[in-house]
Design an enzyme around this catalytic site. Structure first.
Site, PDB file in Angstrom:
ATOM      1  N   ASP A  97      44.111 -65.745 -25.992  1.00 44.07           N
ATOM      2  CA  ASP A  97      43.266 -66.436 -25.019  1.00 44.07           C
ATOM      3  C   ASP A  97      41.938 -66.762 -25.674  1.00 44.07           C
ATOM      4  OD1 ASP A  97      41.162 -64.239 -23.766  1.00 44.07           O
ATOM      5  OD2 ASP A  97      43.081 -63.307 -24.276  1.00 44.07           O
ATOM      6  N   GLU A 185      37.320 -58.722 -13.377  1.00 42.84           N
ATOM      7  CA  GLU A 185      36.975 -57.542 -14.175  1.00 42.84           C
ATOM      8  C   GLU A 185      35.578 -57.008 -13.898  1.00 42.84           C
ATOM      9  OE1 GLU A 185      36.001 -58.586 -18.449  1.00 42.84           O
ATOM     10  OE2 GLU A 185      37.334 -60.260 -17.938  1.00 42.84           O
TER      11      GLU A 185
END
Length: 297
Positions: A97, A185
């Protein structure tokens, strides 16, 4: 009378005879009856079995090892579950990513390095767009890698506006792309209850707009502590864990498994300067593509 005339007269007589013949009439009738029966009987069979077939198709409730599935209300609770595909855990599909932190990515070299998929940061909050997203998004597809796009979630921002910003930025998500991805997150100094509520609003909004079942990205500790609502188990999980090769899924996914695992932050990949996050899918490429297709609702 010449030969041609004799032949013509003979043909006429024979035609007249057979046109009046019971045998010819019978043959003609039998042929038509057989043809008609061959057409009608299957239609009758289909119409008789239609109701049974509907029940049969309904009963083939598809299993998915990654997400919780609710049996449709019109089906009995003990409806059988038919596996979609056989997993091959010895196979690993590798991916990365990226965001603008990786700078310019040479996607032809990434593809040649043996990667199967790549995920690009698209957006964050209500109005942030990663400056490298467009180049990464089209570069991944151009070099025939499976692609995905993620949104970094801020619980303090309006979740519907965040969803709209993501959808406007990414545009069309093709059927062979990874589903929409939400990166959760941080709490953004919001209460756990508000974090859960806003996260689910984003997921539901994007799922409705794209007709795709989204992926939730989180790390093991954060997911276990904050993403506790069992409704999260209805979404695919991309789990970050750098210390365990096969970490357990957080409580919301307790009956299932992670879909993708981000296992390193300091990976080295040809075509990228500096470090890059590494992830993998545990299964064959055919498995991965099958579950991507199943995420299309």
């Amino acid at each position: 009378m010449d030969t041609l005339a004799l032949r013509s007269e003979a043909i006429k007589k024979l035609s007249a005879y057979f046109s009046q013949s019971f045998l010819t009439t019978t043959r003609f009738s039998l042929l038509n009856i057989l043809l008609l029966a061959g057409f009608v009987i299957p239609l009758i069979y289909i119409s008789v079995r239609a109701a049974d077939d509907d029940n049969l198709f309904d009963s083939l409730f598809i299993c998915n090892p990654y997400i919780e599935q609710i049996v449709p209300s019109h089906l009995p609770s003990n409806t059988s579950c038919q596996p979609v595909t056989t997993l091959h855990p010895s196979d690993i599909q590798k991916g990365i990513d990226v965001s603008h932190y990786q700078g310019e990515v040479l996607w032809h070299r990434v593809a040649a390095s043996g990667k199967s998929f790549a995920i690009a940061k698209a957006t964050g909050g209500e109005n942030y767009t990663d400056p490298s997203f467009t180049n990464n998004w089209y570069g991944i597809r151009r070099h025939e890698l499976i692609r995905g796009a993620y949104h970094f979630f801020y619980a303090g921002d309006d979740p519907e506006k965040q969803a709209e910003h993501y959808l406007d930025t990414v545009g069309q998500i093709r059927k062979n792309d990874l589903p929409p991805i939400l990166d959760v997150e941080i709490t953004d100094e919001m209460s756990p209850e508000l974090l859960i509520e806003h996260t689910l609003i984003w997921l539901e909004t994007v799922e409705k707009a794209t007709k795709r079942k989204p992926i939730v990205y989180t790390d093991s500790a954060f997911g276990q502590e904050f993403l506790t609502d069992p409704r999260f188990g209805h979404y695919y999980l991309w789990l970050a864990d750098y210390s365990n090769e096969n970490p357990p899924a957080p409580q919301a996914w307790k009956k299932k498994r992670w879909f993708l695992l981000q296992h390193a932050q300091n990976g080295k990949v040809d075509g990228i300067k500096g470090n890059v996050d590494l992830s993998h899918y545990r299964g064959s490429l055919a498995n991965l593509k099958a579950f991507i297709q199943q995420s299309n609702l």
